[in-house]
Write a protein that holds these residues in place. Structure first.
Motif, PDB file in Angstrom:
ATOM      1  N   LYS A   1     -16.709  85.508  12.611  1.00  0.00           N
ATOM      2  CA  LYS A   1     -16.956  84.514  11.562  1.00  0.00           C
ATOM      3  C   LYS A   1     -16.710  85.146  10.196  1.00  0.00           C
ATOM      4  CE  LYS A   1     -20.101  80.999  13.368  1.00  0.00           C
ATOM      5  NZ  LYS A   1     -20.045  81.249  14.799  1.00  0.00           N
ATOM      6  N   PRO A   2     -16.091  84.415   9.267  1.00  0.00           N
ATOM      7  CA  PRO A   2     -15.760  84.989   7.947  1.00  0.00           C
ATOM      8  C   PRO A   2     -16.970  85.438   7.147  1.00  0.00           C
ATOM      9  CG  PRO A   2     -14.519  82.964   8.329  1.00  0.00           C
ATOM     10  CD  PRO A   2     -15.525  83.063   9.431  1.00  0.00           C
ATOM     11  N   TYR A   3     -18.124  84.806   7.350  1.00  0.00           N
ATOM     12  CA  TYR A   3     -19.304  85.146   6.553  1.00  0.00           C
ATOM     13  C   TYR A   3     -20.201  86.189   7.224  1.00  0.00           C
ATOM     14  CZ  TYR A   3     -21.314  81.443   9.508  1.00  0.00           C
ATOM     15  OH  TYR A   3     -21.706  80.664  10.575  1.00  0.00           O
ATOM     16  N   LYS A   4     -19.748  86.780   8.309  1.00  0.00           N
ATOM     17  CA  LYS A   4     -20.533  87.826   8.970  1.00  0.00           C
ATOM     18  C   LYS A   4     -20.567  89.079   8.104  1.00  0.00           C
ATOM     19  CE  LYS A   4     -21.372  89.725  13.558  1.00  0.00           C
ATOM     20  NZ  LYS A   4     -20.969  89.654  14.976  1.00  0.00           N
ATOM     21  N   LYS A   5     -21.721  89.688   7.953  1.00  0.00           N
ATOM     22  CA  LYS A   5     -21.865  90.897   7.146  1.00  0.00           C
ATOM     23  C   LYS A   5     -21.221  92.078   7.862  1.00  0.00           C
ATOM     24  CE  LYS A   5     -24.345  89.260   3.674  1.00  0.00           C
ATOM     25  NZ  LYS A   5     -25.710  89.728   3.409  1.00  0.00           N
ATOM     26  N   ILE A   6     -20.556  92.935   7.098  1.00  0.00           N
ATOM     27  CA  ILE A   6     -19.844  94.066   7.713  1.00  0.00           C
ATOM     28  C   ILE A   6     -20.796  95.073   8.347  1.00  0.00           C
ATOM     29  CG2 ILE A   6     -17.748  93.898   6.324  1.00  0.00           C
ATOM     30  CD1 ILE A   6     -18.837  95.969   4.461  1.00  0.00           C
ATOM     31  N   LYS A   7     -22.062  95.073   7.917  1.00  0.00           N
ATOM     32  CA  LYS A   7     -23.026  96.009   8.508  1.00  0.00           C
ATOM     33  C   LYS A   7     -23.329  95.660   9.973  1.00  0.00           C
ATOM     34  CE  LYS A   7     -27.108  93.595   6.644  1.00  0.00           C
ATOM     35  NZ  LYS A   7     -28.258  93.741   5.721  1.00  0.00           N
ATOM     36  N   PHE A   8     -22.959  94.444  10.390  1.00  0.00           N
ATOM     37  CA  PHE A   8     -23.169  94.036  11.777  1.00  0.00           C
ATOM     38  C   PHE A   8     -21.909  94.190  12.625  1.00  0.00           C
ATOM     39  CE2 PHE A   8     -26.321  91.260   9.512  1.00  0.00           C
ATOM     40  CZ  PHE A   8     -27.444  91.971   9.918  1.00  0.00           C
ATOM     41  N   LEU A   9     -20.853  94.753  12.052  1.00  0.00           N
ATOM     42  CA  LEU A   9     -19.619  94.990  12.792  1.00  0.00           C
ATOM     43  C   LEU A   9     -19.565  96.424  13.294  1.00  0.00           C
ATOM     44  CD1 LEU A   9     -17.065  93.162  10.444  1.00  0.00           C
ATOM     45  CD2 LEU A   9     -18.264  92.236  12.436  1.00  0.00           C
ATOM     46  N   ASN A  10     -18.807  96.636  14.369  1.00  0.00           N
ATOM     47  CA  ASN A  10     -18.663  97.981  14.914  1.00  0.00           C
ATOM     48  C   ASN A  10     -17.220  98.470  14.755  1.00  0.00           C
ATOM     49  OD1 ASN A  10     -17.128  96.786  17.050  1.00  0.00           O
ATOM     50  ND2 ASN A  10     -19.027  96.374  18.188  1.00  0.00           N
ATOM     51  N   LYS A  11     -16.967  99.674  15.215  1.00  0.00           N
ATOM     52  CA  LYS A  11     -15.640 100.256  15.033  1.00  0.00           C
ATOM     53  C   LYS A  11     -14.561  99.482  15.793  1.00  0.00           C
ATOM     54  CE  LYS A  11     -16.824 104.996  13.752  1.00  0.00           C
ATOM     55  NZ  LYS A  11     -16.612 106.433  14.039  1.00  0.00           N
ATOM     56  N   GLU A  12     -14.905  98.888  16.920  1.00  0.00           N
ATOM     57  CA  GLU A  12     -13.930  98.071  17.650  1.00  0.00           C
ATOM     58  C   GLU A  12     -13.554  96.832  16.832  1.00  0.00           C
ATOM     59  OE1 GLU A  12     -11.188  96.620  20.143  1.00  0.00           O
ATOM     60  OE2 GLU A  12     -12.034  98.644  20.080  1.00  0.00           O
ATOM     61  N   ASN A  13     -14.544  96.237  16.169  1.00  0.00           N
ATOM     62  CA  ASN A  13     -14.245  95.124  15.270  1.00  0.00           C
ATOM     63  C   ASN A  13     -13.301  95.568  14.158  1.00  0.00           C
ATOM     64  OD1 ASN A  13     -17.704  94.144  15.498  1.00  0.00           O
ATOM     65  ND2 ASN A  13     -15.993  93.220  16.574  1.00  0.00           N
ATOM     66  N   PHE A  14     -13.576  96.737  13.561  1.00  0.00           N
ATOM     67  CA  PHE A  14     -12.724  97.259  12.495  1.00  0.00           C
ATOM     68  C   PHE A  14     -11.295  97.459  12.999  1.00  0.00           C
ATOM     69  CE2 PHE A  14     -16.559  99.574  10.370  1.00  0.00           C
ATOM     70  CZ  PHE A  14     -17.029  98.350   9.919  1.00  0.00           C
ATOM     71  N   ASN A  15     -11.191  98.032  14.196  1.00  0.00           N
ATOM     72  CA  ASN A  15      -9.867  98.306  14.747  1.00  0.00           C
ATOM     73  C   ASN A  15      -9.095  97.014  14.995  1.00  0.00           C
ATOM     74  OD1 ASN A  15      -8.015 100.351  15.714  1.00  0.00           O
ATOM     75  ND2 ASN A  15      -8.372  99.540  17.767  1.00  0.00           N
ATOM     76  N   GLN A  16      -9.769  95.978  15.481  1.00  0.00           N
ATOM     77  CA  GLN A  16      -9.131  94.689  15.715  1.00  0.00           C
ATOM     78  C   GLN A  16      -8.664  94.059  14.396  1.00  0.00           C
ATOM     79  OE1 GLN A  16      -8.216  92.913  18.581  1.00  0.00           O
ATOM     80  NE2 GLN A  16      -8.526  94.995  19.370  1.00  0.00           N
ATOM     81  N   ILE A  17      -9.464  94.206  13.351  1.00  0.00           N
ATOM     82  CA  ILE A  17      -9.081  93.666  12.047  1.00  0.00           C
ATOM     83  C   ILE A  17      -7.832  94.365  11.523  1.00  0.00           C
ATOM     84  CG2 ILE A  17      -9.786  93.497   9.620  1.00  0.00           C
ATOM     85  CD1 ILE A  17     -12.677  93.064  10.684  1.00  0.00           C
ATOM     86  N   ILE A  18      -7.764  95.676  11.690  1.00  0.00           N
ATOM     87  CA  ILE A  18      -6.580  96.433  11.255  1.00  0.00           C
ATOM     88  C   ILE A  18      -5.333  95.957  12.013  1.00  0.00           C
ATOM     89  CG2 ILE A  18      -5.491  98.715  11.263  1.00  0.00           C
ATOM     90  CD1 ILE A  18      -8.382  99.843  10.862  1.00  0.00           C
ATOM     91  N   ILE A  19      -5.442  95.877  13.329  1.00  0.00           N
ATOM     92  CA  ILE A  19      -4.311  95.466  14.169  1.00  0.00           C
ATOM     93  C   ILE A  19      -3.864  94.048  13.826  1.00  0.00           C
ATOM     94  CG2 ILE A  19      -3.638  94.881  16.542  1.00  0.00           C
ATOM     95  CD1 ILE A  19      -5.484  97.221  17.437  1.00  0.00           C
ATOM     96  N   ASN A  20      -4.825  93.137  13.730  1.00  0.00           N
ATOM     97  CA  ASN A  20      -4.479  91.732  13.502  1.00  0.00           C
ATOM     98  C   ASN A  20      -4.044  91.450  12.070  1.00  0.00           C
ATOM     99  OD1 ASN A  20      -4.847  90.716  16.149  1.00  0.00           O
ATOM    100  ND2 ASN A  20      -7.054  90.788  15.878  1.00  0.00           N
ATOM    101  N   SER A  21      -4.452  92.277  11.117  1.00  0.00           N
ATOM    102  CA  SER A  21      -3.937  92.151   9.749  1.00  0.00           C
ATOM    103  C   SER A  21      -2.436  92.389   9.737  1.00  0.00           C
ATOM    104  CB  SER A  21      -4.639  93.139   8.812  1.00  0.00           C
ATOM    105  OG  SER A  21      -6.003  92.855   8.679  1.00  0.00           O
ATOM    106  N   LYS A  22      -2.014  93.451  10.386  1.00  0.00           N
ATOM    107  CA  LYS A  22      -0.584  93.764  10.462  1.00  0.00           C
ATOM    108  C   LYS A  22       0.170  92.657  11.223  1.00  0.00           C
ATOM    109  CE  LYS A  22      -1.777  98.696  10.857  1.00  0.00           C
ATOM    110  NZ  LYS A  22      -1.582  99.131   9.482  1.00  0.00           N
ATOM    111  N   LYS A  23      -0.444  92.181  12.307  1.00  0.00           N
ATOM    112  CA  LYS A  23       0.207  91.172  13.143  1.00  0.00           C
ATOM    113  C   LYS A  23       0.402  89.860  12.383  1.00  0.00           C
ATOM    114  CE  LYS A  23      -0.326  88.615  17.481  1.00  0.00           C
ATOM    115  NZ  LYS A  23      -1.141  88.411  18.692  1.00  0.00           N
ATOM    116  N   ILE A  24      -0.654  89.363  11.754  1.00  0.00           N
ATOM    117  CA  ILE A  24      -0.587  88.081  11.043  1.00  0.00           C
ATOM    118  C   ILE A  24       0.392  88.150   9.877  1.00  0.00           C
ATOM    119  CG2 ILE A  24      -1.884  86.549   9.496  1.00  0.00           C
ATOM    120  CD1 ILE A  24      -2.455  85.895  12.343  1.00  0.00           C
TER     121      ILE A  24
END
Length: 287
Positions: free
Chosen positions: A198-221
């Motif tokens: 969710k866009p309004y989720k706080k980053i303190k509740f995300l883990n490294k796998e979430n971060f990695n997915q964001i990096i991958i999907n940023s490049k993809k999109i």
């Protein structure tokens, strides 16, 4: 405001038109843009040959010989138009977020070449032109900005270290140009859909796998958006006169109330406001 893919498409279009061409004359009709155009702007540009047009983040860079540059930012409503000298219809193929027909009162800058001219049109005047006379000054100009999503510096360690201890919402972090350059609201929404966050989720509740997915999907999109010619929210056309096509691939942006496109998901797309921008997300598969 155009985001990285749209500015990249404008860069490609502009580069095809003006690379290796000499600027014969500069006409300034209004200096009062977001940054006032300096008095020596015309003298600096005239009779220079354009090496090429490059880009960093949402900035266009006209490269001249001897490490001299003209930096262009389109702001909220700035558009760049290509017009042949004998064209009286004021129609262009470089228009972004705007009708291709020019309202002349907003034509602020013209770069005149041998057989054509480039016109900068900006009703809201939030864009700007800036001359830079050394590579070191160009680097300083971008020093406050984060790496682009395609840069190898935008990796898991960088993401983790930058976000550590911060209380931001993840959408707000993605559009923070100090963190990563070039992502705006449209693509942040699409990236987070792919990540099921969710866009309004706080980053303190995300883990490294979430971060990695964001990096991958940023490049993809962003890569997909560039390949499809950007997103034509209004009347953007590339140098061949074709509209961008990525808006046909939107999974959440501007799809309020529609069924989620993810296979087997029965959710609906919800629209909410964060600050002064709208966010879009699936109420089922994004958590």
């Amino acid at each position: 405001m155009p985001e990285l893919p749209e500015v990249e498409i404008v860069r490609q279009s502009l580069n095809k038109k003006i690379s290796k061409k000499k600027v014969k004359k500069v006409i300034i009709r209004n200096k009062n843009l977001r940054i006032k155009i300096p008095n020596n702007f015309g003298k600096f540009i005239e009779n220079k040959i354009v090496k090429n047009v490059s880009r960093f983040s949402k900035y266009l860079i006209i490269n001249f010989p001897n490490n001299q540059y003209c930096l262009i930012h389109l702001g909220m409503s700035g558009t760049i138009h290509f017009i042949k000298n004998n064209d009286k219809k004021y129609k262009s193929n470089l228009s972004f977020y705007h009708s291709p027909f020019l309202p002349e009162k907003h034509n602020h800058v013209e770069l005149i070449f041998n057989k054509f001219r480039i016109i900068y049109n900006d009703p809201r005047r939030f864009g700007f032109f800036q001359i830079i006379t050394s590579f070191s000054d160009l680097e300083k100009k971008f020093a406050h900005l984060g790496p682009e999503p395609f840069n190898k510096k935008f990796d898991l360690n960088y993401f983790y270290q930058y976000s550590k201890g911060k209380n931001k919402k993840i959408r707000d972090l993605l559009i923070d140009q100090k963190f990563v350059s070039g992502i705006g609201n449209i693509y942040a929404n699409e990236i987070l859909f792919l990540c099921r966050i969710k866009p309004y989720k706080k980053i303190k509740f995300l883990n490294k796998e979430n971060f990695n997915q964001i990096i991958i999907n940023s490049k993809k999109i962003l890569s997909e958006a560039i390949n499809k010619g950007g997103s034509s929210i209004k009347d953007f056309k590339n140098t061949e006169g074709d509209k961008g096509g990525f808006q046909d691939n939107f999974k959440v942006y501007q799809r309020e109330g529609l069924t989620c496109k993810r296979f087997s998901c029965r959710g609906k797309i919800i629209k909410k406001r964060i600050g002064n921008r709208s966010i879009f997300f699936c109420n089922s598969c994004q958590i």
